[in-house]
Each structure stands twice: as C-alpha cells, then as structure tokens.
Design a protein around this motif. Structure first.
Motif, PDB file in Angstrom:
ATOM      1  N   VAL A   1       0.841  -1.180   0.148  1.00  0.00           N
ATOM      2  CA  VAL A   1       0.045   0.045   0.002  1.00  0.00           C
ATOM      3  C   VAL A   1       0.897   1.094   0.022  1.00  0.00           C
ATOM      4  CG1 VAL A   1      -1.613   1.388   1.272  1.00  0.00           C
ATOM      5  CG2 VAL A   1      -1.849  -1.010   0.959  1.00  0.00           C
ATOM      6  N   LYS A   2       1.840   1.224   0.613  1.00  0.00           N
ATOM      7  CA  LYS A   2       2.808   2.514   0.831  1.00  0.00           C
ATOM      8  C   LYS A   2       3.664   2.682  -0.708  1.00  0.00           C
ATOM      9  CE  LYS A   2       4.057   2.300   5.806  1.00  0.00           C
ATOM     10  NZ  LYS A   2       5.421   2.089   6.860  1.00  0.00           N
ATOM     11  N   ALA A   3       3.827   1.514  -1.193  1.00  0.00           N
ATOM     12  CA  ALA A   3       4.726   1.753  -2.498  1.00  0.00           C
ATOM     13  C   ALA A   3       3.529   1.954  -3.652  1.00  0.00           C
ATOM     14  CB  ALA A   3       5.254   0.388  -2.854  1.00  0.00           C
ATOM     15  N   ALA A   4       2.165   1.529  -3.539  1.00  0.00           N
ATOM     16  CA  ALA A   4       1.342   2.004  -4.540  1.00  0.00           C
ATOM     17  C   ALA A   4       0.972   3.615  -4.342  1.00  0.00           C
ATOM     18  CB  ALA A   4       0.161   1.173  -4.256  1.00  0.00           C
ATOM     19  N   ARG A   5       0.914   3.896  -2.979  1.00  0.00           N
ATOM     20  CA  ARG A   5       0.707   5.502  -2.878  1.00  0.00           C
ATOM     21  C   ARG A   5       1.724   6.246  -3.341  1.00  0.00           C
ATOM     22  NH1 ARG A   5      -2.331   4.576   3.149  1.00  0.00           N
ATOM     23  NH2 ARG A   5      -4.330   3.896   2.454  1.00  0.00           N
ATOM     24  N   ALA A   6       2.918   5.708  -3.466  1.00  0.00           N
ATOM     25  CA  ALA A   6       4.310   6.591  -3.819  1.00  0.00           C
ATOM     26  C   ALA A   6       4.453   6.310  -5.308  1.00  0.00           C
ATOM     27  CB  ALA A   6       5.369   5.765  -3.207  1.00  0.00           C
ATOM     28  N   GLY A   7       3.335   5.526  -6.077  1.00  0.00           N
ATOM     29  CA  GLY A   7       3.346   5.712  -7.521  1.00  0.00           C
ATOM     30  C   GLY A   7       4.315   4.478  -8.027  1.00  0.00           C
ATOM     31  N   LYS A   8       4.684   3.291  -7.224  1.00  0.00           N
ATOM     32  CA  LYS A   8       5.530   2.331  -7.693  1.00  0.00           C
ATOM     33  C   LYS A   8       4.669   1.080  -8.084  1.00  0.00           C
ATOM     34  CE  LYS A   8       8.826   5.083  -6.172  1.00  0.00           C
ATOM     35  NZ  LYS A   8       9.501   5.960  -6.944  1.00  0.00           N
ATOM     36  N   HIS A   9       4.930   0.285  -9.137  1.00  0.00           N
ATOM     37  CA  HIS A   9       4.520  -0.672  -9.281  1.00  0.00           C
ATOM     38  C   HIS A   9       4.849  -1.877  -8.299  1.00  0.00           C
ATOM     39  CE1 HIS A   9       3.072   0.675 -13.409  1.00  0.00           C
ATOM     40  NE2 HIS A   9       4.418   0.986 -13.550  1.00  0.00           N
ATOM     41  N   VAL A  10       4.080  -2.946  -8.005  1.00  0.00           N
ATOM     42  CA  VAL A  10       3.974  -3.643  -6.696  1.00  0.00           C
ATOM     43  C   VAL A  10       4.301  -5.207  -7.487  1.00  0.00           C
ATOM     44  CG1 VAL A  10       3.153  -4.609  -4.862  1.00  0.00           C
ATOM     45  CG2 VAL A  10       3.171  -2.113  -5.233  1.00  0.00           C
ATOM     46  N   ILE A  11       5.198  -5.900  -7.011  1.00  0.00           N
ATOM     47  CA  ILE A  11       5.535  -7.501  -7.118  1.00  0.00           C
ATOM     48  C   ILE A  11       5.409  -7.807  -5.736  1.00  0.00           C
ATOM     49  CG2 ILE A  11       7.003  -9.266  -7.997  1.00  0.00           C
ATOM     50  CD1 ILE A  11       8.143  -7.348  -9.979  1.00  0.00           C
ATOM     51  N   SER A  12       4.743  -8.534  -5.169  1.00  0.00           N
ATOM     52  CA  SER A  12       4.608  -9.178  -3.879  1.00  0.00           C
ATOM     53  C   SER A  12       5.111 -10.807  -4.004  1.00  0.00           C
ATOM     54  CB  SER A  12       3.387  -9.049  -3.359  1.00  0.00           C
ATOM     55  OG  SER A  12       3.247  -9.788  -1.935  1.00  0.00           O
ATOM     56  N   GLU A  13       5.775 -11.263  -3.204  1.00  0.00           N
ATOM     57  CA  GLU A  13       5.997 -12.721  -2.936  1.00  0.00           C
ATOM     58  C   GLU A  13       4.472 -13.245  -2.572  1.00  0.00           C
ATOM     59  OE1 GLU A  13       7.075 -15.588  -3.392  1.00  0.00           O
ATOM     60  OE2 GLU A  13       8.648 -14.935  -4.588  1.00  0.00           O
ATOM     61  N   LYS A  14       4.330 -14.476  -2.979  1.00  0.00           N
ATOM     62  CA  LYS A  14       3.058 -15.280  -2.296  1.00  0.00           C
ATOM     63  C   LYS A  14       3.343 -15.495  -0.779  1.00  0.00           C
ATOM     64  CE  LYS A  14       5.159 -19.049  -1.500  1.00  0.00           C
ATOM     65  NZ  LYS A  14       5.358 -19.344  -0.173  1.00  0.00           N
ATOM     66  N   PRO A  15       2.255 -15.680  -0.109  1.00  0.00           N
ATOM     67  CA  PRO A  15       0.781 -15.472  -0.375  1.00  0.00           C
ATOM     68  C   PRO A  15       0.609 -13.677  -0.407  1.00  0.00           C
ATOM     69  CG  PRO A  15       1.125 -15.703   1.650  1.00  0.00           C
ATOM     70  CD  PRO A  15       2.333 -16.104   1.399  1.00  0.00           C
ATOM     71  N   ALA A  16      -0.157 -13.060  -1.163  1.00  0.00           N
ATOM     72  CA  ALA A  16      -0.201 -11.861  -1.257  1.00  0.00           C
ATOM     73  C   ALA A  16      -0.341 -11.348   0.071  1.00  0.00           C
ATOM     74  CB  ALA A  16      -1.699 -11.422  -2.146  1.00  0.00           C
ATOM     75  N   SER A  17      -1.193 -11.681   0.755  1.00  0.00           N
ATOM     76  CA  SER A  17      -1.416 -11.407   2.378  1.00  0.00           C
ATOM     77  C   SER A  17      -2.187 -12.502   3.108  1.00  0.00           C
ATOM     78  CB  SER A  17      -2.388 -10.167   2.547  1.00  0.00           C
ATOM     79  OG  SER A  17      -3.602 -10.658   2.250  1.00  0.00           O
ATOM     80  N   LEU A  18      -2.485 -12.407   4.174  1.00  0.00           N
ATOM     81  CA  LEU A  18      -3.037 -13.532   5.338  1.00  0.00           C
ATOM     82  C   LEU A  18      -4.683 -13.353   5.307  1.00  0.00           C
ATOM     83  CD1 LEU A  18      -0.156 -13.956   7.709  1.00  0.00           C
ATOM     84  CD2 LEU A  18      -0.438 -14.977   5.654  1.00  0.00           C
ATOM     85  N   THR A  19      -4.927 -12.392   4.894  1.00  0.00           N
ATOM     86  CA  THR A  19      -6.625 -12.397   4.874  1.00  0.00           C
ATOM     87  C   THR A  19      -7.064 -12.015   3.469  1.00  0.00           C
ATOM     88  OG1 THR A  19      -6.624 -10.157   5.485  1.00  0.00           O
ATOM     89  CG2 THR A  19      -6.276 -11.533   7.128  1.00  0.00           C
ATOM     90  N   ILE A  20      -8.271 -12.174   3.322  1.00  0.00           N
ATOM     91  CA  ILE A  20      -9.141 -11.553   2.017  1.00  0.00           C
ATOM     92  C   ILE A  20      -9.071 -10.252   2.059  1.00  0.00           C
ATOM     93  CG2 ILE A  20     -11.449 -11.764   0.875  1.00  0.00           C
ATOM     94  CD1 ILE A  20     -11.741 -14.538   2.353  1.00  0.00           C
ATOM     95  N   ALA A  21      -9.523  -9.483   3.281  1.00  0.00           N
ATOM     96  CA  ALA A  21      -9.633  -7.813   3.424  1.00  0.00           C
ATOM     97  C   ALA A  21      -8.265  -7.466   2.948  1.00  0.00           C
ATOM     98  CB  ALA A  21     -10.070  -7.733   4.612  1.00  0.00           C
ATOM     99  N   ASP A  22      -7.205  -8.015   3.430  1.00  0.00           N
ATOM    100  CA  ASP A  22      -6.064  -7.186   3.204  1.00  0.00           C
ATOM    101  C   ASP A  22      -5.595  -7.381   1.815  1.00  0.00           C
ATOM    102  OD1 ASP A  22      -5.658  -6.344   5.711  1.00  0.00           O
ATOM    103  OD2 ASP A  22      -4.003  -7.743   6.101  1.00  0.00           O
ATOM    104  N   THR A  23      -5.971  -8.460   1.180  1.00  0.00           N
ATOM    105  CA  THR A  23      -5.517  -8.560  -0.206  1.00  0.00           C
ATOM    106  C   THR A  23      -6.168  -7.525  -1.154  1.00  0.00           C
ATOM    107  OG1 THR A  23      -5.082 -10.886   0.054  1.00  0.00           O
ATOM    108  CG2 THR A  23      -5.367 -10.078  -2.237  1.00  0.00           C
ATOM    109  N   LYS A  24      -7.802  -7.748  -0.812  1.00  0.00           N
ATOM    110  CA  LYS A  24      -8.548  -6.668  -1.462  1.00  0.00           C
ATOM    111  C   LYS A  24      -8.073  -5.071  -1.332  1.00  0.00           C
ATOM    112  CE  LYS A  24     -12.975  -9.211  -1.378  1.00  0.00           C
ATOM    113  NZ  LYS A  24     -14.307  -9.258  -0.784  1.00  0.00           N
ATOM    114  N   ASP A  25      -7.488  -4.913  -0.187  1.00  0.00           N
ATOM    115  CA  ASP A  25      -6.810  -3.511  -0.001  1.00  0.00           C
ATOM    116  C   ASP A  25      -5.724  -3.223  -0.816  1.00  0.00           C
ATOM    117  OD1 ASP A  25      -8.698  -2.900   1.973  1.00  0.00           O
ATOM    118  OD2 ASP A  25      -7.715  -3.355   3.783  1.00  0.00           O
ATOM    119  N   MET A  26      -4.961  -4.152  -1.012  1.00  0.00           N
ATOM    120  CA  MET A  26      -3.749  -4.303  -1.914  1.00  0.00           C
ATOM    121  C   MET A  26      -4.105  -3.950  -3.142  1.00  0.00           C
ATOM    122  SD  MET A  26      -1.594  -7.110   0.034  1.00  0.00           S
ATOM    123  CE  MET A  26      -0.006  -6.925  -1.014  1.00  0.00           C
ATOM    124  N   ILE A  27      -5.061  -4.799  -3.676  1.00  0.00           N
ATOM    125  CA  ILE A  27      -5.647  -4.642  -5.087  1.00  0.00           C
ATOM    126  C   ILE A  27      -6.072  -3.070  -5.336  1.00  0.00           C
ATOM    127  CG2 ILE A  27      -7.281  -5.335  -6.880  1.00  0.00           C
ATOM    128  CD1 ILE A  27      -6.947  -8.299  -5.742  1.00  0.00           C
TER     129      ILE A  27
END
Length: 332
Positions: A79-105
């Motif tokens: 989220v911090k990187a996206a707000r700074a205008g950076k493209h995001v590559i995350s290792e799996k799993p995206a996160s540990l919850t459905i809600a957090d993954t939705k927030d990242m997207i």
C-alpha cells in the motif's frame, strides 16, 4: 526499468539475483532491517543499501518494488509503495486475509500502478506442460487430482514461519502453490474440507477441493519432512492420467489410454523442464507486463482467489466442517 527489492533474506536474494541478471533492468536499491543482509545484497549488485523503507522511497529512484518480507508485512509495504506511484511485485501469499488482499488490489488500482503476486508454480515448465495436456483434452474431463509437496520446516531458518499469525502456516505458505495452480488448471473451487496437525517440529495438512465442474482434488503438505524437498501431482481424467514427481529422473510423464479397438500400446511421453529459473521467467514476465500493458499470467484477482481458498481451508481445519467458497470468511 529501475527496480528495488525490500527483504534480503533467502527468497529476497533470489529476486535480487534475478533482477541483477536482467539486461534491461537496473536494480537501484535493496532494503532490509538487518543491515548486514542489505549490505551483502548491495555489494554484489552495486545497488544502494537501505535499512528503512521510507528512506529508500525518499532517496532511491525506482519504478517497481519487489516485496519479499514476511507475509504478514506484505500489505503494509504494498500500500505504501502504491501510494508512492510504484508498481508492486509481492511474493506469495499476497497477504494473510481476504480483506488485506482486497486493500492491496484497491491501492494499486487507485494509484494506477500494476500489482503482481509471485505464484511461481505457474512458471515451472513441467507444471505448464501439465496444464497444456489438460487444455489439449488428452486426459478428457478431469475427475480426480492429487498434489503433494513437503520439505524441512522453514521455522528452523526463520522463526516467523512457526507463527501462523505471521506466515499463515503451511496452508498459506506452502500449499497455496498447489491451490493456485489447480484453480488455474482445473477451474473454480466450490467447497473446501481440511485437516491439520501441528507440533513444534512438524506441521501437516490435508485439503480436499471440490471444483464447480465436479472434479475433486486432494492436497497434502508437510513441514518437517526428514528428506529433501519434493513435489508430486497427478491428474486423472476419462481418457488418461498425467503425473509429475520431482523425485523421478524424468520430471513429467503423460500416459494416455488406447482408443477402443486400437492395438497400439499405452504411450508414455517423458518431458523435461527448461534450463531457465522459474523465478527469472516470472519476474521477467512481470516487468514485460509493466512495459507493454499486457495482462499477467497471475493477476491480483488470481491472488485473491488463492487467499480465499486458503482462508476456507484454515476455517475448515478449525471447525471440522466443509466450507463453501460462497461463504468465505463467515465465522472465521
């Protein structure tokens, strides 16, 4: 394309090395809270080392951030990187919850940057070949699938793996590989049933997936296996069986049933994976997608689907009941 990596542990160094080898990519910065790890990664790549993500954002020039920190921290940095205008590559799993993954997207969409998740099994040549066999109809409609993977307990090297609040446990960290791959290959999952056994030295899980098309898959995962890391997968349909065992010399074999009335023998076709690292293939693909705007082999929605299935599996293991994907998150 300028890239930075946060997290310089064992997997972080895989990302660092992959980007450093790419002729059309410049690795400009690496970051880790352990100064020695950041320094080591920087020294061998000529990138600049940081121990603070905020300092790296402020001082380093980069277009893409590769996030290779413990799983529970993925959302924060994405989220911090996206707000700074950076493209995001995350290792799996995206996160540990459905809600957090939705927030990242959502953060990436709102800031018009791309979001990729490293479900690297999609880039393993033998697994790709298995999917092609299914798509070509050589096996007929799939009925029964079995997948297994296991190895030593990673908690011995990094203790955060032993804390399910930080790693998600074996289902989120290890078995999510097969969860994502089978959804990609077989189709959407309708329901999940899971069992789990955990001690300080051993963690095992058994997950049954029922797909909307009627196929059923049984998944096994083990942390604490005394031998080498290994994987197995077998897909059986009305026309034949395809299987892959990492312990076999030949990594992939396809066995098709003879047609009725045919005198030909059953045919076994051994195939071998390519020489390129799947991680190199994966990360180069993500960079290419940023350049061209093409859709990635793994999308944010794919990552969310894998998290949803994994969440249902954990919920089932706790409750002892089948969990429908339509009820994902309820009662968790």
């Amino acid at each position: 394309m300028k890239v930075a990596v946060i997290g310089c542990g064992s997997m972080g160094n895989v990302h660092v090395s992959a980007f450093h080898r790419m002729p059309d990519v410049e690795l400009t910065a690496v970051c880790d809270i352990v100064k020695e790890r950041a320094w080591f990664a920087a020294k061998r790549t000529e990138a600049k080392a940081f121990t603070s993500f905020e300092d790296m954002l402020e001082q380093a020039e980069f277009d893409v951030i590769s996030i290779v920190v413990p799983s529970y921290l993925h959302k924060e940095f994405a989220v911090k990187a996206a707000r700074a205008g950076k493209h995001v590559i995350s290792e799996k799993p995206a996160s540990l919850t459905i809600a957090d993954t939705k927030d990242m997207i959502a953060a990436c969409e709102e800031n018009q940057v791309r979001f990729f998740v490293g479900h690297v099994v999609r880039f393993f040549p033998d697994y790709t070949q298995l999917k092609q066999v299914v798509e070509q109809g050589k096996l007929g409609p799939l009925g029964v699938i079995h997948a297994k993977r296991g190895g030593s307990h990673p908690g011995g090297a990094s203790n955060w793996f032993s804390d399910p609040e930080k790693s998600g446990g074996i289902i989120f960290d290890l078995m999510i590989h097969d969860i994502d791959y089978l959804r990609w290959t077989v189709g959407e999952v309708e329901s999940v049933y899971a069992m789990q056994y955990v001690t300080e030295e051993l963690e095992t899980a058994f997950v049954t997936l029922e797909f909307q098309n009627g196929a059923v898959a049984s998944l096994e995962g083990i942390w604490g296996y005394p031998g080498a890391f290994h994987t197995e997968i077998e897909l059986a349909g009305s026309k034949g069986v395809a299987r892959n065992r990492s312990k076999d010399t030949s990594s992939l074999s396809v066995v098709q049933a003879a047609k009725p009335g045919s005198n030909r023998p059953v045919v076994e076709i051994p195939e071998s994976p390519g020489l390129h690292s799947p991680y190199d293939l994966e990360l180069a693909h993500f960079i290419s997608c940023i350049r061209t705007g093409q859709q990635a082999i793994v999308t944010g929605e794919d990552a969310l689907a894998a998290i949803t299935i994994a969440s249902c599996a954990v919920q089932s293991a706790k409750s002892g009941k089948v969990v429908k994907l339509a009820d994902a998150g309820k009662g968790a």
